[in-house]
Design an enzyme around this catalytic site. Structure first.
Site, PDB file in Angstrom:
ATOM      1  N   GLU A   1       0.853  -1.226  -0.132  1.00 49.05           N
ATOM      2  CA  GLU A   1      -0.611   0.234  -0.108  1.00 49.05           C
ATOM      3  C   GLU A   1       0.694   1.033   0.366  1.00 49.05           C
ATOM      4  OE1 GLU A   1      -1.283   3.349   1.262  1.00 49.05           O
ATOM      5  OE2 GLU A   1      -1.904   1.750   2.941  1.00 49.05           O
TER       6      GLU A   1
ATOM      7  N   CYS B   1      -2.396   8.585   3.256  1.00 45.00           N
ATOM      8  CA  CYS B   1      -2.345   8.195   1.743  1.00 45.00           C
ATOM      9  C   CYS B   1      -3.012   8.203   1.557  1.00 45.00           C
ATOM     10  CB  CYS B   1      -1.291   6.979   1.851  1.00 45.00           C
ATOM     11  SG  CYS B   1      -2.333   5.480   2.899  1.00 45.00           S
TER      12      CYS B   1
END
Ligand code: ADP
Length: 506
Positions: free
Chosen positions: A278, A312
């Protein structure tokens, strides 16, 4: 000026540790050792490194600088523990996870304080992150007993086929500093549910939450060696390569930058490890002309400024239709101007510091680059040295164009960059014009547009009329250079399992 709570403490780690421990109802959760094979251990080298509170730059604790040999020992421990943990029943692992979830919540205040002290986010966000951890553990406790295989009709007479799903093995888990606890819960929750064991290398800026969570795991009854936490500041690349290259490690789960993800993928090639990544995002936040502008402003505040812009999935490029652009920018700037920036442990603070001065410098570089190229400044635009070296004023810019750094790179800070657009096709093209694809946000009341735009965006997740998208039941992950694999949801568990086909001749 915000008065630093720990201003009276010395910078020497140990004196700070005892004072900070006073803030916790269970001071034993603030760790100074690593956790391997159910034991709290120091490095044989005797080396340690300080963990600082980014709001005050003072040491909160110090933790061991472990050696590569000690990491290798932890891998062996995890491998040995796997031999018995893989044979536990799903129900046993479910019970463990449920207890883990309950204990996270019973210790929510202490664990939330530890997050705030090492990461800087406001205490409410720190406690919220612990609730998120508990939600992941609870979710995976419900998945653990339901790891079903299948019976598949063979094309050949007299043959029977069935599948079993088995835990993949030892997992190397490398996590970032922006969610010091929940990034671990997502990965360890799935690993425990599957029957895997783990060696965790938390970010060196924020190892304390990981260590405190190991203590909670022990309290929950997680067997020795099933979860191990090793810390290092000076050898992060050696630790990465050791985990990736070890034949005893079967999977790497990494959350962090695209740059490091590419390194880890290369290092995992020799043993063909299963990897899930990720990685970075650069989320577009699109406000169409038919949207509820107040709701879009609310969503943009949440999505852009959560963790002071250091997630993020934070909105990084805000595209607003020309028909509502001025109204949006005015209302949005008013909200941002009212933020209360300071030490996250203080009452009423809405936004904390960034995690490092390098992050502050990056935000400032993006702001000055945009202003040099004729962007308009509405709020903020400067460092806040009166609060400390890690603070940056929440900033709103408009008139942002694709030539500016802020649209090309993920800022990872409190800078909202607004661009005006005219047509749907134009904005989809702008939104997709980056190498990464993690999250996106869309505000519109037009149901056809919802489908057309969400299908056209090259990302792994889209929030429609919401700025908050994360929850345990949702598959979390990206496309393009944001990585692959999904966390949370049933797919998060699949990443920790392998499918075995059994073919029987009657
Ligand atoms: P960020 O830019 O958000 O700090 P990084 O990708 O640099 O993200 O860091 C995320 C995690 O990766 C941290 O645990 C960090 O210690 C680790 N890390 C950084 N560089 C490397 C590397 N070369 N190899 C392995 N792990 C690394």
């Amino acid at each position: 000026m915000v008065r630093p709570i720990y201003g009276r403490l010395g910078v020497r780690a140990m004196s700070s540790v005892s004072s900070v421990q006073g803030l916790l109802s269970n001071p034993n959760l603030l760790k100074t050792q690593c956790y391997v094979n159910g034991q709290w251990v120091s490095s044989k080298s005797g080396e340690t490194f300080d963990v600082n509170n980014p709001a005050t730059n003072l040491a909160v604790s110090s933790v061991p600088e472990m050696t590569v040999e000690e990491l290798q020992e932890a891998i062996v421990v995890a491998k040995n523990a796997f031999e018995s943990f893989k044979d536990t029943t799903g129900r046993e692992r479910s019970d463990l996870l449920r207890k883990y979830a309950d204990l996270m919540m019973a210790n929510q205040s202490d664990l939330g304080h530890i997050i705030t002290m090492e990461n800087g986010k406001p205490l409410a966000e720190g406690k919220g992150e612990i609730a998120t951890c508990a939600a992941y553990f609870k979710w995976f406790s419900e998945e653990a007993p339901r790891v079903y295989g299948e019976t598949i009709p063979s094309q050949i007479k007299g043959i029977r086929i069935h599948t079993v799903k088995q835990p993949i093995g030892v997992c190397g888990i490398i996590t970032p500093w922006n969610f010091p606890a929940s990034m671990i819960a997502r990965k360890v929750g799935a690993a425990l549910a599957a029957g895997c064991t783990s060696v965790i290398k938390p970010a060196d800026a924020t190892p304390l939450s990981a260590l405190a969570m190991a203590d909670i795991a022990e309290q929950a009854g997680v067997p020795k060696g099933v979860i191990n936490v090793v810390t290092s500041r000076n050898k992060v690349s050696e630790f990465g390569s050791t985990l990736c290259e070890s034949p005893l490690v079967s999977k790497i789960s990494f959350t962090g930058s695209t740059r490091v993800g590419k390194i880890l993928m290369g290092e995992s090639a020799a043993t063909l490890k299963k990897v899930s990544f990720e990685l970075g995002g650069n989320a577009p936040f699109i406000v169409f002309g038919d949207s509820d502008v107040d709701a879009a402003v609310e969503g943009a505040v949440l999505s852009k400024f959560r963790g002071s812009g250091q997630t993020c999935i934070c909105a990084n490029r805000i595209y607003v239709h020309e028909s509502v652009h001025d109204e949006f920018v005015k209302k949005f700037s008013e909200k941002v101007a009212n933020f209360n920036v300071g030490n996250g442990l203080e009452e009423g603070i809405t936004h904390g510091p960034l995690t490092s001065t390098q992050s502050v410098d990056k935000v400032h570089r993006h702001v000055t680059d945009a202003l040099d190229k004729n962007a308009t400044l509405h709020v903020g635009g400067s460092k806040l040295p009166e609060l400390g070296p890690n603070f940056y004023a929440p900033t709103v810019l408009s008139g942002v164009n694709p030539e500016m750094l802020v649209t090309k790179e993920e800022t990872f800070g409190p800078l909202a960059a607004v661009t005006k657009f005219s047509t749907d096709d134009e904005v989809i093209q702008l939104a997709n014009n980056v190498e990464v694809g993690l999250a996106a946000y869309v505000y519109t009341r037009d149901v056809s547009r919802v489908h057309k735009v969400t299908e056209g965006l090259q990302v792994g997740m889209v929030g429609v009329n919401t700025g908050l998208i994360t929850e345990a039941s949702m598959p979390f992950g990206g496309v393009k250079e944001s990585g692959f694999g999904r966390e949370g949801s049933l797919y998060g568990l699949e990443d920790y399992l392998s499918i075995k086909s059994v073919i029987t001749k009657l």
